[in-house]
Design an enzyme around this catalytic site. Structure first.
Site, short mmCIF file in Angstrom:
data_model
loop_
_atom_site.label_atom_id
_atom_site.label_comp_id
_atom_site.label_asym_id
_atom_site.label_seq_id
_atom_site.Cartn_x
_atom_site.Cartn_y
_atom_site.Cartn_z
N LYS A 269 0.82 -1.21 0.00
CA LYS A 269 0.00 0.00 0.00
C LYS A 269 0.86 1.27 0.00
O LYS A 269 0.53 2.24 -0.66
CB LYS A 269 -0.94 0.00 1.21
CG LYS A 269 -1.94 -1.14 1.22
CD LYS A 269 -2.96 -1.00 2.33
CE LYS A 269 -2.34 -1.09 3.72
NZ LYS A 269 -1.73 -2.41 3.99
N ARG B 47 -8.71 1.50 9.48
CA ARG B 47 -8.49 0.06 9.60
C ARG B 47 -9.65 -0.64 10.30
O ARG B 47 -9.64 -1.87 10.43
CB ARG B 47 -7.18 -0.23 10.33
CG ARG B 47 -5.97 0.13 9.51
CD ARG B 47 -4.69 -0.38 10.12
NE ARG B 47 -3.54 -0.09 9.27
CZ ARG B 47 -2.30 -0.45 9.56
NH1 ARG B 47 -2.05 -1.10 10.67
NH2 ARG B 47 -1.31 -0.15 8.73
N ARG C 64 11.68 -9.05 4.33
CA ARG C 64 12.07 -7.65 4.58
C ARG C 64 13.27 -7.58 5.52
O ARG C 64 13.38 -8.35 6.48
CB ARG C 64 10.90 -6.89 5.23
CG ARG C 64 9.76 -6.55 4.29
CD ARG C 64 8.68 -5.86 5.08
NE ARG C 64 7.60 -5.34 4.24
CZ ARG C 64 6.52 -4.73 4.72
NH1 ARG C 64 6.38 -4.56 6.03
NH2 ARG C 64 5.59 -4.29 3.92
N ARG D 73 12.69 -6.67 11.41
CA ARG D 73 11.90 -5.97 12.42
C ARG D 73 10.98 -6.95 13.13
O ARG D 73 10.53 -7.94 12.55
CB ARG D 73 11.06 -4.86 11.77
CG ARG D 73 11.85 -3.73 11.19
CD ARG D 73 10.96 -2.59 10.75
NE ARG D 73 9.80 -3.04 9.97
CZ ARG D 73 8.91 -2.22 9.44
NH1 ARG D 73 9.03 -0.92 9.62
NH2 ARG D 73 7.90 -2.68 8.74
N ARG E 116 -0.94 -10.36 12.75
CA ARG E 116 -1.45 -9.15 12.11
C ARG E 116 -2.49 -9.49 11.04
O ARG E 116 -3.47 -8.77 10.87
CB ARG E 116 -0.30 -8.36 11.48
CG ARG E 116 0.64 -7.73 12.50
CD ARG E 116 1.83 -7.08 11.84
NE ARG E 116 1.43 -5.89 11.08
CZ ARG E 116 2.24 -5.26 10.23
NH1 ARG E 116 3.47 -5.70 10.02
NH2 ARG E 116 1.81 -4.18 9.59
#
Length: 212
Positions: free
Chosen positions: A13, A88, A123, A156, A167
């Site tokens: 996004k 959200r 990532r 992270r 999540r």
């Protein structure tokens, strides 16, 4: 033009919002970027936000709503904006209405869960300068070393697989209902988020052009 980008964490996004901001000359508003700025500056708000992010849970509506309302009052939002990471939840969507904000379009970037897990698991980030990398899509020149400051890259906490899965569960429970919410208002556009960033951008711009 007033736009919202919906989609699961890791759907790209932020990348799409950046491109749309340039395409339509409107402000990009990323709640994630605002939060990270507060965390970096070690503000009281940043300390609170960090606790929620480390646990992979959503920041409470009252905090997010306040941050967004303050941002929308800034001069660069008068001619339009694109919201990335907000709303959200349905209460957050209703908060936008209470702020007097009428949206033109809501773009839902649809990506399967397993693809998200693979993307986010790859990532890497530099703990010193914050430069982002990916083991497949944006590799550093030297494995696991930042190009900018030669620091070892890290994963992270919110990119760890267990946190990502948590999540995604929260997304399906709390954020996905927004799809039906905005469908009922006839402003939702769904775009498949598979492929490279340019392909997805083209799909979004085409959908907006057909539905403008």
């Amino acid at each position: 033009m007033r736009l919202v980008l919906l989609g699961p964490p890791g759907a790209g996004k932020g990348t799409q919002a950046h491109g749309l901001s340039k395409q339509y000359h409107i402000a990009q508003i990323s709640t994630g970027d605002i939060f990270r700025q507060h965390i970096k500056q070690n503000t009281e708000l940043g300390k609170k936000i960090q606790v929620y992010l480390d646990q992979g849970i959503l920041v409470p509506d009252e905090l997010v709503n306040h941050v967004v309302e303050v941002r929308l009052l800034q001069e660069d939002c008068k001619n339009g904006f694109i919201l990335d990471g907000f709303p959200r939840t349905i209460p957050q969507a209703e908060a936008l209405i209470s702020m007097g904000i009428d949206l033109d379009r809501v773009i839902n970037v649809d990506v399967p869960d397993e693809t998200i897990i693979k993307r986010m698991g790859g990532r890497r980030v530099c703990p010193a300068c914050g430069a982002p990398y990916h083991v497949r899509y944006h590799k550093p020149k030297h494995k696991d070393i930042c190009d900018e400051c030669n620091q070892p890259l890290i994963i992270r906490e919110d990119d760890q697989e267990a946190t990502v899965r948590k999540r995604l569960l929260i997304y399906h429970e709390m954020t996905k209902p927004l799809i039906k919410y905005y469908q009922s208002k006839n402003i939702l556009l769904t775009v498949q988020g598979m492929g490279d960033a340019e392909e997805i951008s083209e799909k979004i711009i085409e959908a907006l052009g057909e539905n403008a």
